[in-house]
Structure formats: C-alpha cells, structure tokens
Scaffold this motif. Structure first.
Motif, PDB file in Angstrom:
ATOM      1  N   HIS A 127      42.927  99.534  57.135  1.00 40.59           N
ATOM      2  CA  HIS A 127      41.826 100.421  57.381  1.00 40.59           C
ATOM      3  C   HIS A 127      42.184 101.890  57.414  1.00 40.59           C
ATOM      4  O   HIS A 127      42.145 102.597  58.328  1.00 40.59           O
ATOM      5  CB  HIS A 127      41.373  99.852  58.789  1.00 40.59           C
ATOM      6  CG  HIS A 127      42.437  99.506  59.497  1.00 40.59           C
ATOM      7  ND1 HIS A 127      43.377 100.083  60.179  1.00 40.59           N
ATOM      8  CD2 HIS A 127      42.688  98.162  59.842  1.00 40.59           C
ATOM      9  CE1 HIS A 127      44.266  99.184  60.595  1.00 40.59           C
ATOM     10  NE2 HIS A 127      43.696  97.935  60.734  1.00 40.59           N
ATOM     11  N   GLU A 128      41.792 102.477  55.961  1.00 43.78           N
ATOM     12  CA  GLU A 128      42.467 103.636  55.653  1.00 43.78           C
ATOM     13  C   GLU A 128      41.556 104.183  54.492  1.00 43.78           C
ATOM     14  O   GLU A 128      41.299 103.496  53.748  1.00 43.78           O
ATOM     15  CB  GLU A 128      43.999 103.898  55.469  1.00 43.78           C
ATOM     16  CG  GLU A 128      44.004 102.953  54.392  1.00 43.78           C
ATOM     17  CD  GLU A 128      45.724 102.917  54.180  1.00 43.78           C
ATOM     18  OE1 GLU A 128      46.159 103.122  53.014  1.00 43.78           O
ATOM     19  OE2 GLU A 128      46.594 102.743  55.186  1.00 43.78           O
ATOM     20  N   LYS A 134      43.540 107.033  58.980  1.00 46.17           N
ATOM     21  CA  LYS A 134      43.875 105.507  59.136  1.00 46.17           C
ATOM     22  C   LYS A 134      43.074 105.301  60.828  1.00 46.17           C
ATOM     23  O   LYS A 134      42.533 106.045  61.407  1.00 46.17           O
ATOM     24  CB  LYS A 134      45.244 105.205  59.419  1.00 46.17           C
ATOM     25  CG  LYS A 134      45.960 105.350  57.843  1.00 46.17           C
ATOM     26  CD  LYS A 134      47.474 104.897  58.330  1.00 46.17           C
ATOM     27  CE  LYS A 134      48.339 104.939  56.849  1.00 46.17           C
ATOM     28  NZ  LYS A 134      49.486 104.291  56.992  1.00 46.17           N
ATOM     29  N   SER A 135      43.073 104.007  60.996  1.00 45.84           N
ATOM     30  CA  SER A 135      42.668 103.764  62.409  1.00 45.84           C
ATOM     31  C   SER A 135      44.149 103.618  63.183  1.00 45.84           C
ATOM     32  O   SER A 135      44.965 103.114  62.850  1.00 45.84           O
ATOM     33  CB  SER A 135      42.122 102.297  62.407  1.00 45.84           C
ATOM     34  OG  SER A 135      41.911 101.754  63.821  1.00 45.84           O
ATOM     35  N   TYR A 176      39.337  98.822  64.902  1.00 46.23           N
ATOM     36  CA  TYR A 176      39.244  99.918  63.683  1.00 46.23           C
ATOM     37  C   TYR A 176      37.766  99.901  63.592  1.00 46.23           C
ATOM     38  O   TYR A 176      37.509 101.242  62.919  1.00 46.23           O
ATOM     39  CB  TYR A 176      39.914  99.506  62.744  1.00 46.23           C
ATOM     40  CG  TYR A 176      39.608  97.973  62.125  1.00 46.23           C
ATOM     41  CD1 TYR A 176      38.612  98.012  61.272  1.00 46.23           C
ATOM     42  CD2 TYR A 176      40.238  96.957  62.624  1.00 46.23           C
ATOM     43  CE1 TYR A 176      38.201  96.671  60.822  1.00 46.23           C
ATOM     44  CE2 TYR A 176      39.956  95.478  61.989  1.00 46.23           C
ATOM     45  CZ  TYR A 176      38.908  95.540  61.140  1.00 46.23           C
ATOM     46  OH  TYR A 176      38.640  94.085  60.832  1.00 46.23           O
ATOM     47  N   VAL A 223      36.314 103.334  65.129  1.00 49.31           N
ATOM     48  CA  VAL A 223      36.647 104.695  64.954  1.00 49.31           C
ATOM     49  C   VAL A 223      35.566 105.517  64.846  1.00 49.31           C
ATOM     50  O   VAL A 223      34.738 105.141  63.744  1.00 49.31           O
ATOM     51  CB  VAL A 223      37.790 104.759  64.118  1.00 49.31           C
ATOM     52  CG1 VAL A 223      38.224 106.244  63.422  1.00 49.31           C
ATOM     53  CG2 VAL A 223      38.991 104.001  64.425  1.00 49.31           C
ATOM     54  N   SER A 281      45.405 109.856  67.997  1.00 47.18           N
ATOM     55  CA  SER A 281      44.120 109.477  67.539  1.00 47.18           C
ATOM     56  C   SER A 281      43.066 109.184  68.489  1.00 47.18           C
ATOM     57  O   SER A 281      41.947 108.518  68.295  1.00 47.18           O
ATOM     58  CB  SER A 281      44.031 108.188  66.501  1.00 47.18           C
ATOM     59  OG  SER A 281      44.719 107.189  67.126  1.00 47.18           O
ATOM     60  N   PRO A 287      39.980 109.324  63.426  1.00 44.53           N
ATOM     61  CA  PRO A 287      40.913 108.866  62.516  1.00 44.53           C
ATOM     62  C   PRO A 287      42.281 109.144  63.026  1.00 44.53           C
ATOM     63  O   PRO A 287      42.448 110.342  63.626  1.00 44.53           O
ATOM     64  CB  PRO A 287      40.503 109.558  61.309  1.00 44.53           C
ATOM     65  CG  PRO A 287      39.125 109.603  61.457  1.00 44.53           C
ATOM     66  CD  PRO A 287      38.978 110.064  62.691  1.00 44.53           C
ATOM     67  N   ILE A 323      37.542 102.968  56.869  1.00 43.82           N
ATOM     68  CA  ILE A 323      38.023 102.588  58.183  1.00 43.82           C
ATOM     69  C   ILE A 323      37.600 101.610  58.791  1.00 43.82           C
ATOM     70  O   ILE A 323      38.115 100.431  59.363  1.00 43.82           O
ATOM     71  CB  ILE A 323      38.388 103.888  59.043  1.00 43.82           C
ATOM     72  CG1 ILE A 323      39.213 104.740  58.354  1.00 43.82           C
ATOM     73  CG2 ILE A 323      38.997 103.263  60.423  1.00 43.82           C
ATOM     74  CD1 ILE A 323      39.546 106.059  59.083  1.00 43.82           C
ATOM     75  N   ASN A 324      36.202 101.742  59.183  1.00 37.38           N
ATOM     76  CA  ASN A 324      35.272 100.734  59.948  1.00 37.38           C
ATOM     77  C   ASN A 324      35.366  99.322  58.936  1.00 37.38           C
ATOM     78  O   ASN A 324      35.088  98.209  59.589  1.00 37.38           O
ATOM     79  CB  ASN A 324      34.045 101.035  60.159  1.00 37.38           C
ATOM     80  CG  ASN A 324      34.088 102.429  61.140  1.00 37.38           C
ATOM     81  OD1 ASN A 324      33.090 103.258  60.952  1.00 37.38           O
ATOM     82  ND2 ASN A 324      35.173 102.740  61.916  1.00 37.38           N
TER      83      ASN A 324
END
Length: 298
Positions: free
Chosen positions: A34-35, A119-120, A125, A128, A188, A221, A269-270
């Motif tokens: 998730h990035e 990233k998460s 995630y 975020v 984060s 993030p 990410i999501n």
C-alpha cells in the motif's frame, strides 16, 4: 451437499465477489503493498535548513536537497508552491533533504531519481489521509548515539552495500560496483493540529501496535527515504555533514498540490497497491494509474 455442487457454488460466489470489486481505490483480495513513490533527483547542496533554522541561511550543516529546486534557508509553503521540482510528478513541489555525504572533502552525489516511498504506517491502510499542505518535520536526529540509531522506530536495516547490512555506522568496505544505501522510516501519525512543533517532531508520532493513538489520531503517509550513494571501496574517509553514520536523519516540507497527492493516496495506499510515481502497479495493470503519462491528473 455433493462435492461437485459445492465447488460450483464456491466458484459462483468467487466470481460474484470479483465482479463486485470497483476498478478504483478498492483493495484486491490479496493485498501485499500500500504505497506509491516520489522519484526525485538532487537539485543542490547548501548549509541551509528552513525547518530547524528558518530565515537563517548558512546556519546548518550541509544538506543535499531533492524535489523543490528553490529550497533555501528562507523557504516557506508559499515560496515552495511557486517553485519548480526535480520530481517526476510536477505537482510535487515538496522539499526533501538529507545531510550531505562526503568522501574526504568530496560530496557524493547521485544523478538518478532517488526513491522516496509514501506508505501506510498503520494496519488499517484504508484510513490513511494525505499530508496537510505545509506540514514539515525532521526524522531521526544528528545527535543520536549508535545504540539509539539501532533501536529507533524508524530504523530498517542500517547502512547497506552488497550483501552487508545492519551496519549502524558506515561499513569499512563496500565491494566494487556496489553503492552505499540507507532506508529510514518516518512517524506516520499527526496530532491533527500543528504543522510544526518546537522540536520539529512532537506533532508527529509513530503508531502503536499498528494504529495511531489519541494524542496523534490522524494517520498520514509513512515516508521512507531510500537513498543510494554512488561510492564503493574503502569507507574510512566517508562521513555525513552531521557526523558519523548513526547521525543520519532527514527533513520533509510538504508542498504537494493537494488534489494530486490525494489521488495517489486514494488509489495506491488506500487501494492496496504497489505504485510507481504515476500511481501504476506493474503487477496489477488492470487497476490503472492515478496519473496520466505526463504524471498529471487526467
């Protein structure tokens, strides 16, 4: 129920589940990443730090800057937004900087796009949120001890080259043709109020057990600077402008165009994807990209 009927029913249910998954920011059934990346080249070096020493050019140890080409000791959110960028995404006018690495008196500067991961940092995630415009913080500390660096929440594998890693100071030797790498992860969780703090850290926090806490409830993030330096051989004269290898730290000053950052956060990410700077997952091409071929919103 007969086994054949059970298998058919299971296949029907699986097909229905797959058809029900939207083509946008929904995660695939098996999510491994998730990035997305910010890929930016070095723009300049200077003894400036607009977070720690704002309005006082030349007061800092020397830094290597990436991203916004105008970053200097007097940079503000407004000046960054008016600047240009060395990042692949034109809307990312953020300032990224690290202490300059030298071999003796010679700076070690790369010419390629460095990888700055978004990233998460939390398990959920999908929760975020994008960074607020103007947020800035310092990750790590130039005054840390080697043991503090080794056990810090952001530490990944220390300094690496070739097959050598978990070096909390510089390795003594790097094989010919390798490069010196470092990865370090940022907190984060944001307090939801302050864009900066007196120590340039307290408005941010690392998650606890994979979640943000009540004092810092907003998941943003998780930055991971993955920096590669083109140097090999004898490392005895290699040093950071801030000191030895365990003085590694970095700074971030957010000047993303908000809608573009939000699209990448949402899609990558999501959405549970492993995206490049366009928001495209090579392993899941059917999910599309967040940005067009010019790295801009479609």
């Amino acid at each position: 129920m007969p086994k054949t009927r059970t298998r058919v029913l299971s296949a029907v249910l699986l097909l229905a589940a797959l058809l029900a998954v939207p083509a946008t920011a929904e995660a695939d059934p098996l999510v491994t990443h998730h990035e997305f990346q910010a890929n930016c080249t070095i723009t300049h070096t200077a003894s400036d730090d607009p977070i720690v020493h704002p309005g006082h050019p030349g007061m800092s140890h020397n830094h290597t800057f990436m991203g916004n080409r105008t970053t200097n000791g007097s940079s503000t959110t407004e000046s960054l937004l008016a600047g240009t960028t060395s990042c692949k995404v034109p809307a990312d006018k953020s300032a990224y900087w690290v202490p300059t690495l030298t071999n003796g008196a010679t700076p070690i500067l790369s010419t390629w796009h460095q990888t700055l991961y978004y990233k998460s940092g939390i398990l959920d995630y999908g929760a975020v949120q994008p960074f607020p415009l103007g947020i800035r913080f310092v990750v790590g500390s130039p005054t840390t001890t080697i043991d503090q660096f080794r056990t810090a929440p952001g530490a990944v594998e220390g300094w690496e080259c070739g097959e050598s890693f978990h070096n909390w100071d510089f390795p003594t030797w790097c094989p010919a043709g390798t490069q010196l790498n470092i990865r370090y992860q940022a907190p984060s969780c944001w307090d939801g109020v302050h864009l900066d703090s007196t120590d340039h850290k307290s408005h941010m926090a690392y998650p606890v057990n994979g979640a943000c806490t009540a004092s810092h409830p907003v998941p943003v993030p998780m930055l991971e600077y993955k920096i590669a330096f083109p140097t090999d051989g004898n490392m005895s004269a290699v040093q950071l402008a801030s000191g030895r290898g365990f003085s590694w730290h970095y700074d971030f000053f957010n000047a993303w165009e908000p809608a573009t950052q939000a699209a990448l956060v949402d899609h990558c990410i999501n959405g549970g994807l492993q995206c490049d700077a366009r928001g495209f997952d090579l392993y899941k091409p059917d999910r599309g990209a967040a940005l067009n071929e010019d790295y801009e919103l479609p």
